[in-house]
Design an enzyme around this catalytic site. Sequence first.
Site, PDB file in Angstrom:
ATOM      1  N   THR A 162       0.858  -1.191   0.000  1.00  0.00           N
ATOM      2  CA  THR A 162       0.000   0.000   0.000  1.00  0.00           C
ATOM      3  C   THR A 162       0.889   1.233   0.000  1.00  0.00           C
ATOM      4  O   THR A 162       1.620   1.475   0.970  1.00  0.00           O
ATOM      5  CB  THR A 162      -0.902   0.022   1.251  1.00  0.00           C
ATOM      6  N   LYS A 216       0.927   4.974   8.289  1.00  0.00           N
ATOM      7  CA  LYS A 216       1.562   5.360   7.022  1.00  0.00           C
ATOM      8  C   LYS A 216       0.512   5.560   5.921  1.00  0.00           C
ATOM      9  O   LYS A 216       0.531   6.547   5.184  1.00  0.00           O
ATOM     10  CB  LYS A 216       2.571   4.255   6.665  1.00  0.00           C
ATOM     11  N   LYS A 239      -7.440   1.949  -2.794  1.00  0.00           N
ATOM     12  CA  LYS A 239      -6.986   1.436  -1.484  1.00  0.00           C
ATOM     13  C   LYS A 239      -7.030   2.558  -0.436  1.00  0.00           C
ATOM     14  O   LYS A 239      -7.344   2.320   0.734  1.00  0.00           O
ATOM     15  CB  LYS A 239      -5.577   0.863  -1.629  1.00  0.00           C
TER      16      LYS A 239
HETATM   17  P1  NAP Z   1       5.325  -6.737   7.418  1.00  0.00           P
HETATM   18  O1  NAP Z   1       4.883  -8.034   7.978  1.00  0.00           O
HETATM   19  O2  NAP Z   1       5.922  -5.716   8.308  1.00  0.00           O
HETATM   20  O3  NAP Z   1       6.343  -7.058   6.205  1.00  0.00           O
HETATM   21  C1  NAP Z   1       7.013  -6.035   5.520  1.00  0.00           C
HETATM   22  C2  NAP Z   1       7.925  -6.685   4.488  1.00  0.00           C
HETATM   23  O4  NAP Z   1       8.573  -5.639   3.741  1.00  0.00           O
HETATM   24  C3  NAP Z   1       9.045  -7.525   5.126  1.00  0.00           C
HETATM   25  O5  NAP Z   1       9.297  -8.630   4.306  1.00  0.00           O
HETATM   26  C4  NAP Z   1      10.220  -6.540   5.091  1.00  0.00           C
HETATM   27  O6  NAP Z   1      11.478  -7.174   5.112  1.00  0.00           O
HETATM   28  C5  NAP Z   1       9.971  -5.875   3.754  1.00  0.00           C
HETATM   29  N1  NAP Z   1      10.665  -4.591   3.599  1.00  0.00           N
HETATM   30  C6  NAP Z   1      10.439  -3.436   4.262  1.00  0.00           C
HETATM   31  N2  NAP Z   1      11.254  -2.475   3.813  1.00  0.00           N
HETATM   32  C7  NAP Z   1      12.007  -3.021   2.842  1.00  0.00           C
HETATM   33  C8  NAP Z   1      13.028  -2.528   1.995  1.00  0.00           C
HETATM   34  N3  NAP Z   1      13.451  -1.262   2.056  1.00  0.00           N
HETATM   35  N4  NAP Z   1      13.599  -3.380   1.102  1.00  0.00           N
HETATM   36  C9  NAP Z   1      13.192  -4.664   1.026  1.00  0.00           C
HETATM   37  N5  NAP Z   1      12.230  -5.198   1.807  1.00  0.00           N
HETATM   38  C10 NAP Z   1      11.649  -4.382   2.704  1.00  0.00           C
HETATM   39  O7  NAP Z   1       4.117  -5.986   6.682  1.00  0.00           O
HETATM   40  P2  NAP Z   1       2.798  -6.595   5.981  1.00  0.00           P
HETATM   41  O8  NAP Z   1       1.695  -6.574   6.977  1.00  0.00           O
HETATM   42  O9  NAP Z   1       3.147  -7.837   5.242  1.00  0.00           O
HETATM   43  O10 NAP Z   1       2.492  -5.398   4.940  1.00  0.00           O
HETATM   44  C11 NAP Z   1       3.173  -5.287   3.683  1.00  0.00           C
HETATM   45  C12 NAP Z   1       2.417  -4.269   2.835  1.00  0.00           C
HETATM   46  O11 NAP Z   1       1.063  -4.725   2.646  1.00  0.00           O
HETATM   47  C13 NAP Z   1       2.323  -2.873   3.464  1.00  0.00           C
HETATM   48  O12 NAP Z   1       2.409  -1.883   2.458  1.00  0.00           O
HETATM   49  C14 NAP Z   1       0.946  -2.888   4.118  1.00  0.00           C
HETATM   50  O13 NAP Z   1       0.423  -1.578   4.264  1.00  0.00           O
HETATM   51  C15 NAP Z   1       0.158  -3.721   3.125  1.00  0.00           C
HETATM   52  N6  NAP Z   1      -1.028  -4.407   3.654  1.00  0.00           N
HETATM   53  C16 NAP Z   1      -1.016  -5.054   4.861  1.00  0.00           C
HETATM   54  C17 NAP Z   1      -2.171  -5.693   5.309  1.00  0.00           C
HETATM   55  C18 NAP Z   1      -2.225  -6.419   6.641  1.00  0.00           C
HETATM   56  O14 NAP Z   1      -3.344  -6.714   7.119  1.00  0.00           O
HETATM   57  N7  NAP Z   1      -1.114  -6.771   7.259  1.00  0.00           N
HETATM   58  C19 NAP Z   1      -3.332  -5.713   4.521  1.00  0.00           C
HETATM   59  C20 NAP Z   1      -3.297  -5.089   3.276  1.00  0.00           C
HETATM   60  C21 NAP Z   1      -2.133  -4.439   2.847  1.00  0.00           C
HETATM   61  P3  NAP Z   1      12.158  -7.616   6.532  1.00  0.00           P
HETATM   62  O15 NAP Z   1      11.610  -8.978   6.840  1.00  0.00           O
HETATM   63  O16 NAP Z   1      13.602  -7.601   6.258  1.00  0.00           O
HETATM   64  O17 NAP Z   1      11.745  -6.563   7.556  1.00  0.00           O
END
Ligand code: NAP
Length: 285
Positions: A93, A236, A168
């Site tokens: 997102t 964010k 979104k």
């Molecule tokens: P998360 O569990 O915190 O995972 C974030 C991922 O991004 C991790 O694999 C992290 O790597 C990687 N990352 C962050 N910065 C990076 C960089 N500079 N270079 C390479 N990799 C990087 O978050 P999530 O919940 O999966 O969310 C991911 C995205 O989906 C976000 O944009 C969020 O807003 C969106 N989203 C989330 C949900 C939800 O319910 N969780 C629902 C819809 C959309 P590391 O393992 O090394 O930290």
Amino acid sequence: MKTGVIGLGVMGGAMALNLHKAGLLHRIWNRTVSRANEICEQTGVAVSDSISTLASECDAIIICVSKDEDVLEVINAIAEGIKPGTMVIDTSTVSSKTAKQAADIIISNDGEFLDCPVTGGSEGAKNATLSIMVGGDEAKLNTARPVLSAIGKKIIHIGPTGSGQACKAVNQVICAGINQAVTEGLAFGQGMELDMDRVLEAISAGAAGNWFMDHRGKTMLAGTFEPGFKLKLHHKDLKICLDMASTMDEAGLPLTSMTVADYEELIGQGHGDEDISALFRLKKN
Ligand code: NAP
């Protein structure tokens, strides 16, 4: 399509497992290598040694990282290795502006790009029932459809590049309101010392019923806030929404502004990595 996944967090990790079930997962990469190794152990799918190597080995690439700058960092690394015609699908997102920048970089390197943010929470990612909001060329969406069908149930073409992210943003504004309403209502009920299991059972079946209360109601009442969706990530997203609204003549987003302020208080108290339902902490006396 030989598909790679970059970013194996809560959402991307679950997407990778579902792509594996569909026979599409070809390569994985995660910044923290131990996480990629866990998925490799579960699937037998090889971990690429860099993003550009992954890009050179795949026909489709799913990105699922945290913020705008993370997406652009990953996109620039993909551009170093991408093969002509490779489909890059960003499910993170971020802002519409970032989606357009990402598309320009990928298309100028002979690849294809779709902004495909998702909704449906960690449960939706796990069960491959996400709703996917697609921005970009509709004909290209048809090429990407087998990959998207492996991770989601509803795939809607919203419009040109960036419009998936704009859709979104609408979703995130509404989620802020739902979070405010559910945390406030349930704290109110708990304050009246009602039997909250019975309250949840009764009201979930009626006009106040919703996904968030079904999935987070019991845990917030128990005082546990395991993510789910990290509060700092929704913060964010809401900042992106406020930024978008600041360029418009509409009435603004007062509920979103209030939620941003509440989240900042919680982040200041060290709760940024908790689920968004941690807003409940501010509603209780
Ligand atoms: P998360 O569990 O915190 O995972 C974030 C991922 O991004 C991790 O694999 C992290 O790597 C990687 N990352 C962050 N910065 C990076 C960089 N500079 N270079 C390479 N990799 C990087 O978050 P999530 O919940 O999966 O969310 C991911 C995205 O989906 C976000 O944009 C969020 O807003 C969106 N989203 C989330 C949900 C939800 O319910 N969780 C629902 C819809 C959309 P590391 O393992 O090394 O930290």
